[in-house]
Design an enzyme around this catalytic site. Structure first.
Site, PDB file in Angstrom:
ATOM      1  N   ASP A 158     -10.969   3.204   4.423  1.00 37.22           N
ATOM      2  CA  ASP A 158     -11.328   1.781   4.386  1.00 37.22           C
ATOM      3  C   ASP A 158     -12.845   1.586   4.292  1.00 37.22           C
ATOM      4  O   ASP A 158     -13.312   0.494   3.994  1.00 37.22           O
ATOM      5  CB  ASP A 158     -10.877   1.122   5.701  1.00 37.22           C
ATOM      6  CG  ASP A 158      -9.728   0.152   5.508  1.00 37.22           C
ATOM      7  OD1 ASP A 158      -9.470  -0.239   4.362  1.00 37.22           O
ATOM      8  OD2 ASP A 158      -9.112  -0.199   6.519  1.00 37.22           O
ATOM      9  N   GLN A 186      -4.548  -1.280   9.845  1.00 31.78           N
ATOM     10  CA  GLN A 186      -4.493  -2.613   9.240  1.00 31.78           C
ATOM     11  C   GLN A 186      -5.124  -3.652  10.169  1.00 31.78           C
ATOM     12  O   GLN A 186      -4.842  -3.686  11.368  1.00 31.78           O
ATOM     13  CB  GLN A 186      -3.031  -2.975   8.922  1.00 31.78           C
ATOM     14  CG  GLN A 186      -2.849  -4.291   8.202  1.00 31.78           C
ATOM     15  CD  GLN A 186      -3.410  -4.311   6.782  1.00 31.78           C
ATOM     16  OE1 GLN A 186      -3.562  -3.270   6.148  1.00 31.78           O
ATOM     17  NE2 GLN A 186      -3.743  -5.480   6.292  1.00 31.78           N
ATOM     18  N   LYS A 213       0.846  -1.200   0.000  1.00 33.25           N
ATOM     19  CA  LYS A 213       0.000   0.000   0.000  1.00 33.25           C
ATOM     20  C   LYS A 213       0.881   1.249   0.000  1.00 33.25           C
ATOM     21  O   LYS A 213       0.640   2.206  -0.742  1.00 33.25           O
ATOM     22  CB  LYS A 213      -0.921   0.005   1.229  1.00 33.25           C
ATOM     23  CG  LYS A 213      -2.026  -1.041   1.163  1.00 33.25           C
ATOM     24  CD  LYS A 213      -2.753  -1.219   2.493  1.00 33.25           C
ATOM     25  CE  LYS A 213      -3.751  -2.369   2.401  1.00 33.25           C
ATOM     26  NZ  LYS A 213      -4.414  -2.695   3.673  1.00 33.25           N
TER      27      LYS A 213
HETATM   28  N1  GUN Z   1      -6.796  -6.589   6.256  1.00 34.00           N
HETATM   29  C1  GUN Z   1      -7.241  -7.328   5.213  1.00 34.00           C
HETATM   30  N2  GUN Z   1      -8.020  -6.579   4.399  1.00 34.00           N
HETATM   31  C2  GUN Z   1      -8.070  -5.345   4.936  1.00 34.00           C
HETATM   32  C3  GUN Z   1      -8.712  -4.127   4.555  1.00 34.00           C
HETATM   33  O1  GUN Z   1      -9.404  -4.031   3.546  1.00 34.00           O
HETATM   34  N3  GUN Z   1      -8.512  -3.074   5.377  1.00 34.00           N
HETATM   35  C4  GUN Z   1      -7.763  -3.154   6.501  1.00 34.00           C
HETATM   36  N4  GUN Z   1      -7.634  -2.067   7.236  1.00 34.00           N
HETATM   37  N5  GUN Z   1      -7.156  -4.257   6.886  1.00 34.00           N
HETATM   38  C5  GUN Z   1      -7.302  -5.355   6.102  1.00 34.00           C
END
Ligand code: GUN
Length: 295
Positions: free
Chosen positions: A121, A98, A54
């Site tokens: 998110d 995360q 990311k």
């Molecule tokens: N862990 C796995 N998928 C995601 C997501 O879409 N957002 C976040 N914050 N953590 C994740």
């Protein structure tokens, strides 16, 4: 029947190029550089890989990124304190914590502490509610990526029967809401299935599009689908593979070998839905930066 192998990497590159162009325009127009902050608690290797991807992608499209690493033992209050400092930092328009968080932390409390206007998110109940109410603001990254895949591969969900397997707040529920919305990229008839669903095979056989997000390796088999299905695999499961150098391999929730023999189109794992999620996260971050001008 030959199937269309959906190349999520290629589609995500297209979207990232579009985002990079829009970031450049926003910088010129308003002197705002979109900023994404990411909070990573603990050192889970899979989360570490996701977070670094990311970060790399955000830098590549011209955003600024702040990655905050916190030890696994961090208290819930300490994590919320960090989130609140990011809520007040005007240089960061998007905040992502995360997941998963350690077991001693109440995930919902942390997510709810994010300013909904920075919740790129789309997991804050306020944004989940807006999506359910048909007024989406931040669409969670995986559902948004799935909608883009369907639209950009000529598999418009309008009028189709979409069967979603899984009811998580990150994927199953929001993708069901999203694809049943009125308008472009929506208008689907959606059935949401889960561990208590009776007659799952019959329901899956009636699907034009199957979205598997249940987290069980190779769960959907060829005999559960009809000829011509569009199969979207959200699963990323590590299974032991002693013959591989790493000792494991990644497989989806859809058994590729048997389902691809009947499918009109299918996403691979890896290289299908996964790369799209990063593109959609950055699309949300760009949007967050843009709306910050009007606050
Ligand atoms: N862990 C796995 N998928 C995601 C997501 O879409 N957002 C976040 N914050 N953590 C994740």
């Amino acid at each position: 029947m030959p199937y269309q192998l959906i190349d999520g990497k290629n589609l995500s590159t297209q979207i990232l190029n579009e985002i990079a162009e829009n970031v450049g325009e926003l910088k010129k127009r308003s002197e705002i550089t979109p900023g994404l902050s990411v909070v990573l608690v603990g050192d889970d290797p899979a989360s570490d890989i996701y977070v670094r991807s990311k970060e790399r992608a955000a830098l590549k499209v011209g955003m600024v990124v702040k990655l905050i690493r916190m030890p696994w033992q961090s208290s819930e209050d300490k994590i919320i304190e960090i989130v609140q400092s990011l809520n007040n930092d005007i240089n960061y328009h998007g905040i992502l914590v995360q997941l998963p968080l350690p077991d001693h932390v109440d995930q919902n409390r942390v997510i709810t502490s994010i300013n909904p206007l920075k919740d790129v998110d789309g997991l804050h109940p306020f944004n989940a509610g807006l999506l359910a109410a048909g007024e989406p603001r931040f669409i969670p990254a995986t559902p948004g990526g799935i909608r883009e895949i369907l639209l950009r591969t000529n598999n418009d969900p309008s009028g189709k029967h979409v069967v979603v397997i899984g009811r998580s707040n990150i994927v199953g529920r929001p993708v069901s809401n999203l694809l049943s919305l009125k308008g472009k990229g929506g208008d689907a008839t959606v059935t949401i299935c889960h561990s208590r669903t009776k007659d799952l095979t019959d329901i899956c056989r009636a699907a034009d599009v199957i979205i598997a997000a249940i987290g069980i390796p190779n769960f959907v088999k060829g005999d559960m689908v009809s000829e011509g299905v569009v199969a979207i695999d959200v699963g990323i499961n590590r299974v032991n593979a002693p013959e591989k150098k790493r000792g494991y391999m990644l497989v989806g929730d859809i058994e590729f070998e048997s389902v691809s023999r009947k499918a009109a189109a299918i996403t691979p794992v890896p290289g299908g839905v996964g790369p799209m999620t990063i593109a959609m996260l950055l699309s949300n971050t760009l949007y967050a930066a843009d709306i910050s001008r009007h606050e």
